[in-house]
Design a protein around this motif. Structure first.
Motif, mmCIF file in Angstrom:
data_model
loop_
_atom_site.group_PDB
_atom_site.id
_atom_site.type_symbol
_atom_site.label_atom_id
_atom_site.label_comp_id
_atom_site.label_asym_id
_atom_site.label_seq_id
_atom_site.Cartn_x
_atom_site.Cartn_y
_atom_site.Cartn_z
ATOM 1 N N GLU A 78 0.985 -1.097 -0.070
ATOM 2 C CA GLU A 78 -0.083 0.023 0.095
ATOM 3 C C GLU A 78 0.868 1.190 -0.023
ATOM 4 O O GLU A 78 0.618 2.068 -0.783
ATOM 5 C CB GLU A 78 -1.031 -0.095 1.027
ATOM 6 C CG GLU A 78 -1.765 1.293 1.219
ATOM 7 C CD GLU A 78 -2.394 1.316 2.703
ATOM 8 O OE1 GLU A 78 -3.385 2.436 2.682
ATOM 9 O OE2 GLU A 78 -2.266 0.736 3.632
ATOM 10 N N PHE A 79 1.711 1.158 0.735
ATOM 11 C CA PHE A 79 2.823 2.435 0.763
ATOM 12 C C PHE A 79 3.452 2.900 -0.447
ATOM 13 O O PHE A 79 3.710 3.904 -0.689
ATOM 14 C CB PHE A 79 3.745 2.456 2.059
ATOM 15 C CG PHE A 79 4.717 1.268 2.026
ATOM 16 C CD1 PHE A 79 5.967 1.571 1.286
ATOM 17 C CD2 PHE A 79 4.526 0.089 2.462
ATOM 18 C CE1 PHE A 79 6.581 0.390 1.255
ATOM 19 C CE2 PHE A 79 5.375 -0.935 2.576
ATOM 20 C CZ PHE A 79 6.404 -0.591 2.053
ATOM 21 N N THR A 82 2.031 2.814 -3.388
ATOM 22 C CA THR A 82 0.983 3.200 -4.374
ATOM 23 C C THR A 82 1.141 4.747 -4.787
ATOM 24 O O THR A 82 0.860 5.001 -5.674
ATOM 25 C CB THR A 82 -0.267 2.760 -3.946
ATOM 26 O OG1 THR A 82 -0.474 3.452 -2.820
ATOM 27 C CG2 THR A 82 -0.519 1.392 -3.754
ATOM 28 N N LYS A 83 1.672 5.190 -3.782
ATOM 29 C CA LYS A 83 1.880 7.066 -4.054
ATOM 30 C C LYS A 83 2.783 7.376 -5.313
ATOM 31 O O LYS A 83 2.847 8.085 -6.130
ATOM 32 C CB LYS A 83 2.445 7.751 -2.724
ATOM 33 C CG LYS A 83 1.464 7.582 -1.651
ATOM 34 C CD LYS A 83 2.105 8.124 -0.581
ATOM 35 C CE LYS A 83 1.289 7.804 0.972
ATOM 36 N NZ LYS A 83 0.445 6.841 1.146
ATOM 37 N N ALA A 100 -4.759 -1.371 7.683
ATOM 38 C CA ALA A 100 -4.580 -0.345 6.631
ATOM 39 C C ALA A 100 -6.383 0.462 6.574
ATOM 40 O O ALA A 100 -7.291 -0.088 7.338
ATOM 41 C CB ALA A 100 -4.657 -0.853 5.345
ATOM 42 N N ASN A 101 -6.269 1.706 6.122
ATOM 43 C CA ASN A 101 -7.298 2.545 6.138
ATOM 44 C C ASN A 101 -7.828 2.372 4.785
ATOM 45 O O ASN A 101 -7.022 3.262 3.991
ATOM 46 C CB ASN A 101 -7.226 3.947 6.577
ATOM 47 C CG ASN A 101 -8.451 4.418 6.726
ATOM 48 O OD1 ASN A 101 -9.587 4.288 5.852
ATOM 49 N ND2 ASN A 101 -8.361 6.090 7.261
ATOM 50 N N THR A 135 -10.045 3.756 2.966
ATOM 51 C CA THR A 135 -10.728 5.187 2.464
ATOM 52 C C THR A 135 -9.489 5.716 1.832
ATOM 53 O O THR A 135 -9.710 6.871 0.940
ATOM 54 C CB THR A 135 -11.360 5.974 3.570
ATOM 55 O OG1 THR A 135 -10.351 6.281 4.448
ATOM 56 C CG2 THR A 135 -12.635 5.261 4.096
ATOM 57 N N HIS A 136 -8.376 5.698 2.157
ATOM 58 C CA HIS A 136 -7.241 6.306 1.696
ATOM 59 C C HIS A 136 -7.083 5.977 -0.023
ATOM 60 O O HIS A 136 -6.389 6.448 -0.687
ATOM 61 C CB HIS A 136 -5.856 6.188 2.423
ATOM 62 C CG HIS A 136 -5.810 6.699 3.752
ATOM 63 N ND1 HIS A 136 -5.287 6.097 4.937
ATOM 64 C CD2 HIS A 136 -6.394 7.932 3.859
ATOM 65 C CE1 HIS A 136 -5.738 7.041 5.753
ATOM 66 N NE2 HIS A 136 -6.348 8.107 5.528
ATOM 67 N N LEU A 137 -7.616 4.569 -0.286
ATOM 68 C CA LEU A 137 -7.345 4.102 -1.822
ATOM 69 C C LEU A 137 -8.479 4.499 -2.616
ATOM 70 O O LEU A 137 -8.729 3.920 -3.769
ATOM 71 C CB LEU A 137 -7.359 2.638 -1.428
ATOM 72 C CG LEU A 137 -6.432 2.039 -0.515
ATOM 73 C CD1 LEU A 137 -6.655 0.693 -0.285
ATOM 74 C CD2 LEU A 137 -5.142 2.153 -1.051
ATOM 75 N N ASN A 165 -9.385 6.797 -4.503
ATOM 76 C CA ASN A 165 -8.847 7.021 -6.018
ATOM 77 C C ASN A 165 -8.143 6.316 -6.710
ATOM 78 O O ASN A 165 -8.056 6.232 -7.917
ATOM 79 C CB ASN A 165 -8.207 8.555 -5.899
ATOM 80 C CG ASN A 165 -8.843 9.738 -5.195
ATOM 81 O OD1 ASN A 165 -10.154 9.802 -5.335
ATOM 82 N ND2 ASN A 165 -8.158 10.523 -4.575
#
Length: 141
Positions: free
Chosen positions: A22-23, A25-26, A40-41, A43-45, A47
């Motif tokens: 996940e980290f 993906t930015k 993991a949250n 909602t940060h995904l 988009n």
């Protein structure tokens, strides 16, 4: 090694694209698969979900149910790709995994040896054993 479980029992893993943490993906716009930690949250995904085909959520131990919540949140957010639970998910938890939105479970070989395929298949008819539906039916009578 690991064993993949779905409603038909132990199956071969057909996913060949790997996973991106996940980290990471930015920096990547072309992510097709994600590895999420149990904290993991999702909602940060929001988009990023449109291009993702597979999400694998970690279960570090069988007492940590946060992955079930994450799966449910992803489905409610509109994620339609494959969801895989990975780690210490027990055969007794398979129905809960399926009801919360998972398509499959990836378990370590030692867990598969302790809980063979027949134990997983005993829970594969997860829709028929939904206690909430039974309670609702009883309440209507």
């Amino acid at each position: 090694m690991t064993v993949l479980v779905n409603d038909t029992g132990f199956v071969a893993d057909d996913w060949t694209h790997g996973f991106v943490a996940e980290f990471e993906t930015k920096a990547a716009n072309d992510v097709t698969s994600l590895d999420l930690a149990s904290d993991a949250n999702p909602t940060h995904l929001a988009n990023l979900l449109a291009g993702v085909e597979m999400i694998r959520i970690d279960f570090p131990n069988s007492h940590d149910g946060r992955g079930f919540t994450i799966a449910r949140q992803l489905r409610l957010m509109g994620f339609t790709g494959r969801l895989r639970a990975k780690g210490q998910v027990l055969a007794d938890q398979y129905a809960m995994a399926r009801r919360s939105g998972f398509d499959e479970v990836e378990i370590p070989d030692d867990l598969a040896a302790r809980q063979p395929q027949d134990q997983w298949l005993a829970r594969a008819n997860w829709q028929a054993h939904d206690y909430q539906s039974r309670l609702r039916a009883q309440a209507q009578n």
